[in-house]
Design a protein around this motif. Structure first.
Motif, PDB file in Angstrom:
ATOM      1  N   GLN A   1       1.524  11.583   6.653  1.00  0.00           N
ATOM      2  CA  GLN A   1      -0.053  11.434   6.258  1.00  0.00           C
ATOM      3  C   GLN A   1      -0.215  10.197   5.252  1.00  0.00           C
ATOM      4  O   GLN A   1      -1.251   9.517   5.283  1.00  0.00           O
ATOM      5  CB  GLN A   1      -0.045  12.663   5.581  1.00  0.00           C
ATOM      6  CG  GLN A   1      -1.646  12.868   5.278  1.00  0.00           C
ATOM      7  CD  GLN A   1      -1.813  14.319   4.546  1.00  0.00           C
ATOM      8  OE1 GLN A   1      -1.179  14.465   3.550  1.00  0.00           O
ATOM      9  NE2 GLN A   1      -2.655  15.073   5.244  1.00  0.00           N
ATOM     10  N   ILE A   2       0.663   9.853   4.469  1.00  0.00           N
ATOM     11  CA  ILE A   2       0.688   8.690   3.814  1.00  0.00           C
ATOM     12  C   ILE A   2       0.581   7.423   4.338  1.00  0.00           C
ATOM     13  O   ILE A   2      -0.108   6.469   4.145  1.00  0.00           O
ATOM     14  CB  ILE A   2       1.963   8.675   2.514  1.00  0.00           C
ATOM     15  CG1 ILE A   2       1.892   9.719   1.682  1.00  0.00           C
ATOM     16  CG2 ILE A   2       1.861   7.345   1.853  1.00  0.00           C
ATOM     17  CD1 ILE A   2       2.678   9.805   0.626  1.00  0.00           C
ATOM     18  N   MET A   3       1.406   7.469   5.394  1.00  0.00           N
ATOM     19  CA  MET A   3       1.400   6.294   6.450  1.00  0.00           C
ATOM     20  C   MET A   3       0.200   6.007   7.028  1.00  0.00           C
ATOM     21  O   MET A   3      -0.309   5.059   7.518  1.00  0.00           O
ATOM     22  CB  MET A   3       2.624   6.280   7.205  1.00  0.00           C
ATOM     23  CG  MET A   3       4.027   5.782   6.418  1.00  0.00           C
ATOM     24  SD  MET A   3       3.638   4.031   5.977  1.00  0.00           S
ATOM     25  CE  MET A   3       3.422   3.011   7.126  1.00  0.00           C
ATOM     26  N   GLN A   4      -0.458   7.211   7.542  1.00  0.00           N
ATOM     27  CA  GLN A   4      -1.660   7.346   8.443  1.00  0.00           C
ATOM     28  C   GLN A   4      -2.708   6.677   7.228  1.00  0.00           C
ATOM     29  O   GLN A   4      -3.407   5.746   7.627  1.00  0.00           O
ATOM     30  CB  GLN A   4      -1.989   8.389   8.587  1.00  0.00           C
ATOM     31  CG  GLN A   4      -1.309   9.137   9.971  1.00  0.00           C
ATOM     32  CD  GLN A   4      -1.611  10.420  10.226  1.00  0.00           C
ATOM     33  OE1 GLN A   4      -2.595  11.166   9.647  1.00  0.00           O
ATOM     34  NE2 GLN A   4      -1.017  10.885  11.208  1.00  0.00           N
TER      35      GLN A   4
ATOM     36  N   GLU B   1       0.853  -1.308   0.095  1.00  0.00           N
ATOM     37  CA  GLU B   1       0.111   0.064   0.071  1.00  0.00           C
ATOM     38  C   GLU B   1       0.672   1.193   0.050  1.00  0.00           C
ATOM     39  O   GLU B   1       0.746   2.034  -0.731  1.00  0.00           O
ATOM     40  CB  GLU B   1      -0.800  -0.144   1.256  1.00  0.00           C
ATOM     41  CG  GLU B   1      -2.095  -0.864   0.878  1.00  0.00           C
ATOM     42  CD  GLU B   1      -2.841  -0.381  -0.036  1.00  0.00           C
ATOM     43  OE1 GLU B   1      -3.220   0.906  -0.075  1.00  0.00           O
ATOM     44  OE2 GLU B   1      -3.600  -1.142  -0.587  1.00  0.00           O
ATOM     45  N   PHE B   2       1.910   1.253   0.708  1.00  0.00           N
ATOM     46  CA  PHE B   2       2.795   2.399   1.098  1.00  0.00           C
ATOM     47  C   PHE B   2       3.354   2.666  -0.358  1.00  0.00           C
ATOM     48  O   PHE B   2       3.514   3.992  -1.153  1.00  0.00           O
ATOM     49  CB  PHE B   2       3.954   2.235   1.875  1.00  0.00           C
ATOM     50  CG  PHE B   2       4.717   3.528   1.920  1.00  0.00           C
ATOM     51  CD1 PHE B   2       4.545   4.475   2.399  1.00  0.00           C
ATOM     52  CD2 PHE B   2       6.063   3.293   1.088  1.00  0.00           C
ATOM     53  CE1 PHE B   2       5.365   5.944   2.578  1.00  0.00           C
ATOM     54  CE2 PHE B   2       6.811   4.520   1.337  1.00  0.00           C
ATOM     55  CZ  PHE B   2       6.498   5.597   2.048  1.00  0.00           C
ATOM     56  N   SER B   3       3.946   1.752  -1.140  1.00  0.00           N
ATOM     57  CA  SER B   3       4.444   1.595  -2.448  1.00  0.00           C
ATOM     58  C   SER B   3       3.554   2.283  -3.569  1.00  0.00           C
ATOM     59  O   SER B   3       3.910   2.957  -4.234  1.00  0.00           O
ATOM     60  CB  SER B   3       4.933   0.337  -2.745  1.00  0.00           C
ATOM     61  OG  SER B   3       5.956  -0.201  -2.094  1.00  0.00           O
ATOM     62  N   LYS B   4       2.477   1.727  -3.491  1.00  0.00           N
ATOM     63  CA  LYS B   4       1.319   2.206  -4.558  1.00  0.00           C
ATOM     64  C   LYS B   4       1.130   3.881  -4.153  1.00  0.00           C
ATOM     65  O   LYS B   4       1.051   4.578  -5.146  1.00  0.00           O
ATOM     66  CB  LYS B   4       0.261   1.370  -4.252  1.00  0.00           C
ATOM     67  CG  LYS B   4      -0.801   1.840  -5.351  1.00  0.00           C
ATOM     68  CD  LYS B   4      -1.913   0.794  -5.359  1.00  0.00           C
ATOM     69  CE  LYS B   4      -3.078   1.030  -6.285  1.00  0.00           C
ATOM     70  NZ  LYS B   4      -4.314   0.038  -6.166  1.00  0.00           N
TER      71      LYS B   4
END
Length: 195
Positions: free
Chosen positions: A177-180, A25-28
């Motif tokens: 924010q992306i990690m959240q 998900e993080f990569s995407k």
């Protein structure tokens, strides 16, 4: 691919695939900001990057137990233990396996290089952007889960600064924010799989 690892204990498998989903998900998410056209392929790169660990767990379980028995704490060098007991790391095993299966270069490189030293990776020719994004995802997902929110946010800022020049994403991009968003998505997927 997951069907090939049915002999892995369910608790290990659940934790492994949750971490894989988080990296995917993080990569995407990062791929959107880095101009990656094939976001689904990038998701697969993130999801499968650590496959060598589950290969070792299933097919070399005695070695896996010794390696992780000697390195039970986060921060201990599991890679050194893998080299000593197997002659290769889980990253080597995953990259080799994907090469045999003739998977696309981004998938192979993402598995093979996700633990490489960042400076060394920068000076290695022909490394695709996807491998750097997965390297970043692996670095973030490998942060000590016990650190407090301030230190976690600070670590994300440092990691974000480190990769920004190579991946050319916006300077104001908020990695926290992306990690959240990633955590929210992974939690929802986990809840949906229980229903």
């Amino acid at each position: 691919i997951m069907q090939k690892f049915q002999a892995v204990p369910p608790g290990f498998a659940r934790e492994f695939w949750q971490k894989s989903m988080r990296a995917a998900e993080f990569s995407k998410e990062m791929g959107k900001y880095c101009g990656i056209a094939e976001l689904d392929e990038l998701f697969v790169c993130g999801f499968l990057h650590n496959i060598g660990d589950i290969v070792i767990k299933q097919f070399f379980s005695d070695h896996w137990s010794r390696i992780h028995g000697e390195s039970p704490e986060p921060g201990k060098n599991v890679l050194r233990g893998e080299r000593e007991h197997l002659g290769a790391t889980h990253a080597d095993v995953g990259g080799f396996l994907f090469h045999i299966w003739k998977l696309p270069r981004p998938v192979i490189q993402s598995a093979m290089f996700h633990h490489q030293d960042f400076a060394l990776l920068l000076h290695t020719p022909n490394i695709v952007d996807e491998a750097f994004i997965v390297h970043m995802a692996s670095t973030i997902c490998g942060l000590d889960p016990g650190i407090d929110a301030f230190r976690y946010t600070k670590a994300l800022d440092i990691i974000g600064d480190q990769y920004r020049h190579r991946l050319k994403y916006p300077e104001k991009l908020d990695i926290n924010q992306i990690m959240q968003r990633v955590e929210t998505t992974v939690t929802q997927l986990g809840q949906n799989s229980l229903n």
